[in-house]
Enzyme design. Structure first.
Site, mmCIF file in Angstrom:
data_model
loop_
_atom_site.group_PDB
_atom_site.id
_atom_site.type_symbol
_atom_site.label_atom_id
_atom_site.label_comp_id
_atom_site.label_asym_id
_atom_site.label_seq_id
_atom_site.Cartn_x
_atom_site.Cartn_y
_atom_site.Cartn_z
ATOM 1 N N HIS A 62 -5.624 -0.689 2.044
ATOM 2 C CA HIS A 62 -4.178 -0.473 2.103
ATOM 3 C C HIS A 62 -3.808 0.996 1.885
ATOM 4 C CE1 HIS A 62 -4.091 -4.789 0.342
ATOM 5 N NE2 HIS A 62 -4.128 -4.840 1.660
ATOM 6 N N LYS A 72 -3.360 6.721 -6.537
ATOM 7 C CA LYS A 72 -3.652 5.576 -7.406
ATOM 8 C C LYS A 72 -4.718 5.934 -8.431
ATOM 9 C CE LYS A 72 -2.727 2.101 -3.860
ATOM 10 N NZ LYS A 72 -3.254 0.977 -3.085
ATOM 11 N N TYR A 132 -3.787 -0.634 -11.542
ATOM 12 C CA TYR A 132 -3.654 0.678 -10.936
ATOM 13 C C TYR A 132 -2.268 1.235 -11.128
ATOM 14 C CZ TYR A 132 -3.321 -2.677 -7.002
ATOM 15 O OH TYR A 132 -3.073 -3.776 -6.215
ATOM 16 N N ASP A 169 -4.826 -9.122 5.596
ATOM 17 C CA ASP A 169 -5.917 -8.145 5.565
ATOM 18 C C ASP A 169 -6.952 -8.431 6.643
ATOM 19 O OD1 ASP A 169 -4.713 -6.756 3.539
ATOM 20 O OD2 ASP A 169 -6.010 -7.518 1.949
#
Length: 193
Positions: A62, A72, A132, A169
């Site tokens: 992503h 991140k 995250y 996904d």
């Protein structure tokens, strides 16, 4: 804390110091002054958490497009993952290359993935939790993805065979479908496991 560079500029491994005794350990997971002076001069705006109930669960790859690209900082307080960053910066000499490593509650490692990378991971243990911190909030209109199993990228996922992946996904495009004008480099980037 100790910082280790990786094969991709913009991706850094952070190893917090653990102070152990017969009770267990104590460690500092994040210090804004240290992070901003030693890793990246950014501010985090949101903390996210995911749970993977079963091993071989894949989330990703992503990313978010400008103007809300995300950096991140990833850590795993329970279980273990194989965490992956893929360079999407078309002007980079490592465009299309990937870096992967195991993050676990046992090793305590963290990874910083700056803007311009796709991110994903595979759970290696049951009931794995991944945290995250991100530098921009989620924006559905700016989200993007790349196929987790894109053969041109060639990520060497540690669990072979059937994986658990969301329909979304599973239907992401390959990198060359998105960037036909930017050839994928085939430099081998060894994962840290």
């Amino acid at each position: 804390m100790r910082i280790e560079p990786t094969t991709l500029a913009g991706v850094v491994v952070i190893i917090p110091s653990r102070h152990s005794d017969d009770r267990g350990y104590f460690c500092e997971l994040f210090c804004e002054d240290f992070f901003r002076s030693q890793v990246a001069d950014v501010r985090f705006v949101q903390d996210n958490q995911s749970l993977c109930s079963r091993p071989a669960t894949v989330r990703g790859l992503h990313y978010q497009r400008s103007p809300v690209q995300q950096g991140k900082l990833v850590t795993v307080p329970r279980g273990a993952i194989f965490d992956v960053a893929v360079d999407l910066r078309t002007n980079s000499s490592t465009f299309g290359d990937w870096f992967g490593m195991v993050l676990s509650a046992e090793n305590g490692f963290q990874i910083w993935i700056s803007e311009g990378f796709a991110h994903g991971f595979m759970s290696l243990e049951p009931d794995t939790i991944t945290n995250y911190k991100v530098t921009a909030p989620y924006s559905a209109s700016h989200e993007g993805g790349i196929a987790w199993d894109d053969p041109d990228i060639g990520i060497r996922w540690p669990i072979a065979g059937p994986v658990i992946v969301s329909p979304k996904d599973a239907s992401q495009p390959r990198l060359k479908e998105m960037h036909a004008d930017a050839p994928v480099h085939h430099q081998e980037v060894a994962p840290c496991v």
